[in-house]
Design a protein around this motif. Sequence first.
Motif, PDB file in Angstrom:
ATOM      1  N   TYR A  99      70.035 -90.387  31.322  1.00  0.00           N
ATOM      2  CA  TYR A  99      68.579 -89.700  31.966  1.00  0.00           C
ATOM      3  C   TYR A  99      68.920 -88.389  31.838  1.00  0.00           C
ATOM      4  N   LYS A 135      68.441 -86.546  28.698  1.00  0.00           N
ATOM      5  CA  LYS A 135      66.944 -86.967  28.222  1.00  0.00           C
ATOM      6  C   LYS A 135      66.001 -85.738  28.872  1.00  0.00           C
ATOM      7  N   ASP A 136      66.126 -85.690  30.489  1.00  0.00           N
ATOM      8  CA  ASP A 136      65.773 -84.650  31.222  1.00  0.00           C
ATOM      9  C   ASP A 136      65.919 -83.407  30.665  1.00  0.00           C
ATOM     10  N   ARG A 193      63.676 -82.707  27.646  1.00  0.00           N
ATOM     11  CA  ARG A 193      62.284 -82.497  28.121  1.00  0.00           C
ATOM     12  C   ARG A 193      62.092 -81.062  28.880  1.00  0.00           C
ATOM     13  N   GLN A 194      63.196 -80.765  29.559  1.00  0.00           N
ATOM     14  CA  GLN A 194      63.021 -79.440  30.305  1.00  0.00           C
ATOM     15  C   GLN A 194      63.174 -78.260  29.078  1.00  0.00           C
TER      16      GLN A 194
END
Lengths: 210, 210
Positions: A61, A64-65, A68-69
């Motif tokens: 995660y 993935k975060d 995204r950031q």
Amino acid sequence: MRKVQFFYDVVSPYSWLAFEVFSRFKTPWEIDFELCPFFLGGVMKETDNRAPSLLPARAPYMLKDLMRQSEYYQVPLQIPSDFLTNTITAMRLLTAVKENDPSKLESLSRALWQRHYGEGQEISSPESLLACAAKANILPNEAKNYLELTQDPAIKEKLKTTTAIAISKGAFGAPTFFIQTPDGEEMFFGSDRFHLVAAMLGKKWNGPKP
Amino acid sequence: MRKVQFFYDVVSPYSWLAFEVFSRFKTPWEIDFELCPFFLGGVMKETDNRAPSLLPARAPYMLKDLMRQSEYYQVPLQIPSDFLTNTITAMRLLTAVKENDPSKLESLSRALWQRHYGEGQEISSPESLLACAAKANILPNEAKNYLELTQDPAIKEKLKTTTAIAISKGAFGAPTFFIQTPDGEEMFFGSDRFHLVAAMLGKKWNGPKP
């Protein structure tokens, strides 16, 4: 002008995101921005904290975060193969530059993140560190001198002291920054509280570009 | 309508914040919102994670951050004296209500958070749980029945299964939610990624009230 002290280590990708946000906003937000290179490994050890990416159930995660950031903050990130490498020499180099030519501290910090998280390359070898110094417009003979200073007891001690100061003020990770207020200073951790930072400064936050 | 599955435990104050945001936005964001009560203690144990507030160096900042978030999200929070209490019975109660009268699940969840984090009271005793049920407009005889069901093997098993499903999908804490997309589902953790959630849904985020 409001004083902000920003404690960071180039091993931390979330620190890069927050660093770029402050670089963009320090003028419109009227911030007197002080970069404080510290050693995150020392903070984690001293506070018994551990990187979220070291928890196997959390790592996927977190990666993935980060992606995204990266898109949200418009900072190009990738995960280097030596993710969570030891950055002690890089942080000593930044400490030496802060002591001797603070005007180059921001550009050298960015060059290190750019090489490590922008291009996925290591930032431990003398070659890499000198390449980053060159990108930060540090002259070759000065860069060589700063690199030698990474073995100087006074620079080693200065980095330890900065790390100890951050811990004594409440830091347990990176980035950690302190905003001077009329009543003292307020601590923030991470790259995802800028809406609260803006509110505290009496400024607007409409996303990561001014 | 986009499906969102929201896994939470009323022991988690950040889950309350995210729950209230979804409650406010589910209509304008056209979300088919499913509340999935799980047992956070089981998630933490299974994934070897630990609550940030259990790290002494981190706890003071976390409490300060919660108060800042409380103001930002306009959700009244205080820290109960039995902070991080065992919520297994409360979560079994929510599971029993979801199985038998799902229309009361949202109001009972809110009543539990309101009592625990809004008023600082415990939510372990039968008296407290029945008071919350009353606040959620559950009739006394039904509430008593649901409370008995917290000792029913099928309800215990259902809560375990929900927890196991969340872990198998990648959860390591709370809140964890999954947004259905054309390509599968996207996981989010925490209460501070709503700007990204909104972007993923093609909606606007201008702060925590629509």
